[in-house]
Design a protein around this motif. Structure first.
Motif, PDB file in Angstrom:
ATOM      1  N   GLU A  54       0.818  -1.223   0.000  1.00 51.17           N
ATOM      2  CA  GLU A  54       0.000   0.000   0.000  1.00 51.17           C
ATOM      3  C   GLU A  54       0.848   1.268   0.000  1.00 51.17           C
ATOM      4  OE1 GLU A  54      -2.769  -0.235   3.186  1.00 51.17           O
ATOM      5  OE2 GLU A  54      -3.870  -1.939   2.325  1.00 51.17           O
ATOM      6  N   GLN A  55       1.928   1.244  -0.780  1.00 53.24           N
ATOM      7  CA  GLN A  55       2.760   2.440  -0.931  1.00 53.24           C
ATOM      8  C   GLN A  55       2.320   3.176  -2.201  1.00 53.24           C
ATOM      9  OE1 GLN A  55       6.659   0.556  -0.824  1.00 53.24           O
ATOM     10  NE2 GLN A  55       6.914   1.144   1.312  1.00 53.24           N
ATOM     11  N   THR A  56       1.153   3.763  -2.139  1.00 49.85           N
ATOM     12  CA  THR A  56       0.554   4.368  -3.335  1.00 49.85           C
ATOM     13  C   THR A  56       1.327   5.569  -3.853  1.00 49.85           C
ATOM     14  OG1 THR A  56      -0.889   5.667  -1.874  1.00 49.85           O
ATOM     15  CG2 THR A  56      -1.750   3.570  -2.714  1.00 49.85           C
ATOM     16  N   ASP A  57       2.146   6.195  -3.007  1.00 49.31           N
ATOM     17  CA  ASP A  57       2.922   7.356  -3.457  1.00 49.31           C
ATOM     18  C   ASP A  57       3.988   6.976  -4.475  1.00 49.31           C
ATOM     19  OD1 ASP A  57       4.010   5.955  -1.169  1.00 49.31           O
ATOM     20  OD2 ASP A  57       5.602   7.462  -1.153  1.00 49.31           O
ATOM     21  N   LEU A  58       4.299   5.682  -4.589  1.00 49.22           N
ATOM     22  CA  LEU A  58       5.320   5.222  -5.540  1.00 49.22           C
ATOM     23  C   LEU A  58       4.734   4.879  -6.914  1.00 49.22           C
ATOM     24  CD1 LEU A  58       7.392   2.835  -3.216  1.00 49.22           C
ATOM     25  CD2 LEU A  58       7.897   5.207  -3.841  1.00 49.22           C
ATOM     26  N   LEU A  59       3.407   4.905  -7.042  1.00 51.92           N
ATOM     27  CA  LEU A  59       2.783   4.488  -8.300  1.00 51.92           C
ATOM     28  C   LEU A  59       3.141   5.415  -9.461  1.00 51.92           C
ATOM     29  CD1 LEU A  59       0.886   2.669  -9.897  1.00 51.92           C
ATOM     30  CD2 LEU A  59      -1.028   4.107  -9.137  1.00 51.92           C
ATOM     31  N   VAL A  60       2.945   6.717  -9.275  1.00 55.97           N
ATOM     32  CA  VAL A  60       3.208   7.675 -10.365  1.00 55.97           C
ATOM     33  C   VAL A  60       4.685   7.674 -10.769  1.00 55.97           C
ATOM     34  CG1 VAL A  60       3.153  10.110 -11.028  1.00 55.97           C
ATOM     35  CG2 VAL A  60       1.223   9.101  -9.804  1.00 55.97           C
ATOM     36  N   PRO A  61       5.647   7.744  -9.823  1.00 54.99           N
ATOM     37  CA  PRO A  61       7.062   7.692 -10.235  1.00 54.99           C
ATOM     38  C   PRO A  61       7.411   6.405 -10.992  1.00 54.99           C
ATOM     39  CG  PRO A  61       6.895   8.458  -7.982  1.00 54.99           C
ATOM     40  CD  PRO A  61       5.520   8.012  -8.380  1.00 54.99           C
ATOM     41  N   ALA A  62       6.831   5.280 -10.560  1.00 55.20           N
ATOM     42  CA  ALA A  62       7.112   4.015 -11.241  1.00 55.20           C
ATOM     43  C   ALA A  62       6.591   4.027 -12.667  1.00 55.20           C
ATOM     44  CB  ALA A  62       6.491   2.861 -10.459  1.00 55.20           C
TER      45      ALA A  62
END
Length: 197
Positions: A54-62
């Motif tokens: 649930e580390q959603t902050d990493l979705l956009v950078p990935a």
């Protein structure tokens, strides 16, 4: 077709005038091949970290990183294809001109004793085959080899037991190719004679 070392060395020497296109294309190939394998790793990261932890902050950078790497890989892949195509067309142009000049230097008696279809086949079809084998064959082999090495490395890093099982179909493929190699050579020779007729 069985090729001894001296013949292979001579054929590779024929490509030396086009080494700039070939070397530059090879560099683009070696850089772009790993990039084509990057997006499955990103999706694995998304599933394991973004969704699983649930580390959603990493979705956009990935996703942005994946898009950039894919775009660069596609651009390099297109560049290497263009460079190899240029080298192949220059090679086939120069080789056909050399064959044509050599035929023009032959005596009328030699030309009279040769079938026109044989000479035409050698000047057109055989040269096209050599171009496909030297340029297309070598570049395809390098591309598949680089991709295969990276795929195996990724699989072994994820799960070494699955990586070991990957080698089994490769051994089977090698045996099958060895079995059909001579039969394919016969088919090619038969097709070449038919084209000459």
């Amino acid at each position: 077709m069985d090729i001894n070392r001296s013949s292979l060395k001579r054929m590779l020497g024929e490509l030396s005038p086009y080494r700039f296109e070939l070397i530059t294309g090879a560099v683009c190939l070696f850089i772009s091949a790993p990039g084509r394998l990057f997006h499955p790793l990103v999706w694995m990261f998304v599933i394991d970290r973004v969704i699983g932890q649930e580390q959603t902050d990493l979705l956009v950078p990935a996703l942005v990183t994946m898009i950039i790497v894919q775009a660069l890989s596609l651009a390099l892949n297109a560049a290497q294809g263009r460079l190899f195509e240029q080298a192949g067309q220059k090679f086939i142009r120069d080789l056909r001109n050399r064959v044509f000049r050599k035929l023009n230097r032959q005596s009328s008696g030699y030309l009279h004793n040769q079938r026109l279809g044989d000479l035409t086949s050698r000047a057109i079809s055989d040269i096209q085959t050599v171009q496909g084998s030297l340029i297309g064959g070598i570049t395809s082999l390098c591309d598949e080899l680089v991709t295969f090495v990276f795929v195996i490395a990724i699989i072994v890093k994820i799960n070494w037991m699955i990586g070991d099982f990957v080698h089994l179909p490769l051994a089977l493929t090698y045996v099958v190719m060895r079995h059909y190699k001579h039969r394919l050579k016969g088919y090619y020779q038969q097709a070449s004679r038919g084209l000459a007729r």
